[in-house]
Design a protein around this motif. Structure first.
Motif, PDB file in Angstrom:
ATOM      1  N   TYR A 168       0.834  -1.206   0.000  1.00 54.50           N
ATOM      2  CA  TYR A 168       0.000   0.000   0.000  1.00 54.50           C
ATOM      3  C   TYR A 168       0.866   1.252   0.000  1.00 54.50           C
ATOM      4  CZ  TYR A 168      -2.544  -3.844   2.173  1.00 54.50           C
ATOM      5  OH  TYR A 168      -3.051  -5.084   2.485  1.00 54.50           O
ATOM      6  N   VAL A 227       1.465   4.547  -2.823  1.00 53.63           N
ATOM      7  CA  VAL A 227       1.409   5.969  -2.493  1.00 53.63           C
ATOM      8  C   VAL A 227       2.736   6.643  -2.807  1.00 53.63           C
ATOM      9  CG1 VAL A 227       1.065   7.642  -0.637  1.00 53.63           C
ATOM     10  CG2 VAL A 227      -0.331   5.578  -0.709  1.00 53.63           C
ATOM     11  N   TYR A 236      -2.701   7.853   3.020  1.00 49.68           N
ATOM     12  CA  TYR A 236      -3.435   8.524   1.948  1.00 49.68           C
ATOM     13  C   TYR A 236      -3.036   9.989   1.826  1.00 49.68           C
ATOM     14  CZ  TYR A 236      -6.566   4.471   1.846  1.00 49.68           C
ATOM     15  OH  TYR A 236      -7.075   3.204   1.733  1.00 49.68           O
ATOM     16  N   ASP A 243      -0.807  11.605  -0.887  1.00 46.53           N
ATOM     17  CA  ASP A 243      -1.288  12.082  -2.187  1.00 46.53           C
ATOM     18  C   ASP A 243      -1.309  13.601  -2.277  1.00 46.53           C
ATOM     19  OD1 ASP A 243      -1.691   9.483  -3.080  1.00 46.53           O
ATOM     20  OD2 ASP A 243      -3.805   9.437  -2.499  1.00 46.53           O
ATOM     21  N   ARG A 298      -1.893   5.446  -8.681  1.00 44.49           N
ATOM     22  CA  ARG A 298      -3.080   5.689  -7.844  1.00 44.49           C
ATOM     23  C   ARG A 298      -4.162   6.222  -8.780  1.00 44.49           C
ATOM     24  NH1 ARG A 298      -3.632   4.603  -2.643  1.00 44.49           N
ATOM     25  NH2 ARG A 298      -4.049   6.698  -1.863  1.00 44.49           N
ATOM     26  N   GLY A 340       2.993   7.196  -6.514  1.00 48.03           N
ATOM     27  CA  GLY A 340       2.185   8.345  -6.911  1.00 48.03           C
ATOM     28  C   GLY A 340       2.836   9.655  -6.519  1.00 48.03           C
TER      29      GLY A 340
END
Length: 456
Positions: free
Chosen positions: A173, A177, A405, A408, A218, A180
């Motif tokens: 995971y 990220v 998250y 991002d 992503r 991205g």
């Protein structure tokens, strides 16, 4: 100044390396078992899109029976793989595979790169791109500012972008990220490293490719990518916009074909077919406005928990305040989260310092005395800040809140914060420099405490 930048970049590499290796200074490149990206890379080398054939009868319970299946899924390392028509697929974006895992397997004749190493490469590379952009913008707009202010902003840019937090406990995971983050930072450099109004075709094409690869890492980053493309459409030469749009459209079309070949739907990435410890087949509940206020508070403003009895004294706070509505049923996942702005006072104080200048600018416009108006912030600042806002607004619609998250959008707010301090700096403003350095150190210490407190 170049030597000072090199020293800071080297120190940041030592920091990132120390976090990912937990101070042992050794890297374990070989995985004990096939992880999602390595598995997918091996499948591509064999000429297939699925990672393995699969018979649903192997499951202890029905496909959506989470309680019966969870132990079996975990013991076989099948978590988060998607099952469709008797085959297992990886739902994660393919950009990390095409740009890092697959080339590594080819070069090493089947070797498997660890997720920790991949996240380190992407995370540190993203920092270098954003550092280069900050230095470029300073040279163009703030040549009278001191190099120390740039270095303070760059140190915050590297230590507070949540990459070190993710490197402390890396799984697939976090790699997604970090990937991205890398490609987004590169796209911002190619777009704003030169004047957008004079964007060259080569820089535009590179920016479009980086945006496409960010979407390949992503998929929801397509929305901020389109926002940046819209900025280029408004400000860049038409030929340059075409050069940007072409690789971005090519990557988006490639993802659509990839999805159709796997799930017979160009918009399906495999999320609702996942083998997971939660029932992922949520339909419309996956996104929703009911999550927005709760997620916005969590992502930006939720304060950390202070515990003076236990080192490192600051912890991620899992208790939402009573005035923040937590929608029942829709927000099924919530990990302890520190609000990014409250955890990075360097950005908040920089914004506060800009208020007097903004007030004088509004007064000058109202009275028609534009000669008295202070120097405006550059267009690049507003483009970066607005794209960060779009990214946060998008993430707040999602049903799950997790610290990773925030990776991002951190680069947008950190770059904007750095530009605010450069804007406030100048000849005879030693107090501003000392204040910036103080809040830079404070922000770094807060984020370092989060890294120390990670339990993997």
């Amino acid at each position: 100044m170049k030597f000072c930048r090199l020293i800071l970049a080297s120190l940041m590499l030592v920091f990132y390396n120390g976090v990912v290796t937990h101070g042992i200074q050794t890297h374990h490149l070989a995985e004990k078992y096939m992880t999602g990206y390595n598995w997918l890379s091996a499948s591509f080398r064999e000429g297939r899109l699925y990672v393995a054939a699969f018979d649903k009868s192997q499951l202890p319970g029905d496909l959506l029976d989470v309680k019966k299946n969870s132990h079996w899924i975990g013991s076989h390392h099948f978590e988060d793989l998607s099952i469709y028509n008797g085959k297992l697929y990886a739902y994660f974006g393919i950009a990390p595979v095409l740009t890092l895992y697959l080339p590594y397997q080819v070069a090493t004749r089947g070797g498997m790169m660890s997720d920790e190493m991949a996240a380190l490469i992407f995370g540190y590379g993203g920092f270098l791109w954003s550092f280069a952009l900050l230095a470029s913008l300073r040279r163009r707009y703030y040549p009278d500012s001191t190099g120390w202010t740039e270095l303070a902003a760059a140190a915050v840019l590297g230590a507070c972008n949540l990459m070190p937090y993710m490197l402390a406990c890396t799984k697939i995971y976090e790699v997604a990220v970090a990937s991205g983050f890398f490609f987004t930072s590169a796209a911002l450099y190619f777009l704003f490293g030169g004047e957008l109004g004079r964007l060259s075709g080569k820089r535009a094409a590179a920016a479009g490719l980086m945006l496409g690869l960010a979407v390949g890492s992503r998929p929801h980053l397509l929305i901020p990518a389109l926002f940046l493309a819209a900025l280029a459409f408004r400000q860049a030469p038409r030929r340059s916009f075409t050069m940007l749009a072409a690789p971005l459209a090519f990557c988006a079309a490639g993802l659509a074909l990839y999805n159709y070949a796997r799930f017979e739907n160009p918009f399906e990435f495999g999320v609702k077919y996942q083998l997971n410890f939660n029932n992922q087949n949520m339909g419309a509940k996956y996104w929703g406005l009911s999550n927005w206020v709760t997620s916005l508070w969590s992502f930006l403003f939720h304060p950390p928990h202070i515990d003076m009895r236990t080192y490192p004294y600051l912890k991620l706070n899992s208790d939402l305040p009573s005035f923040v509505y937590r929608p029942p049923g829709s927000l099924f996942g919530y990990e302890p989260f520190p609000g990014f702005l409250t955890s990075t006072p360097f950005i908040l104080v920089g914004a506060l310092l800009s208020f007097p200048a903004a007030a004088r600018s509004l007064l000058a416009r109202a009275t028609g005395r534009m000669s008295d108006a202070p120097k405006r912030l550059p267009r690049e600042f507003w483009g970066i800040l607005q794209t960060g806002g779009v990214t946060v607004a998008l993430l707040c619609l999602f049903h799950f809140v997790a610290p990773r998250y925030a990776g991002d959008f951190t680069v947008y707010f950190l770059l904007a914060g750095g530009l605010l301090w450069l804007h406030a700096d100048g000849p005879g403003r030693a107090s501003v420099r000392w204040l910036g350095a103080s809040f830079a150190v404070l922000s770094i210490l807060i984020h370092a405490a989060y890294v120390v407190g990670v339990k993997c």
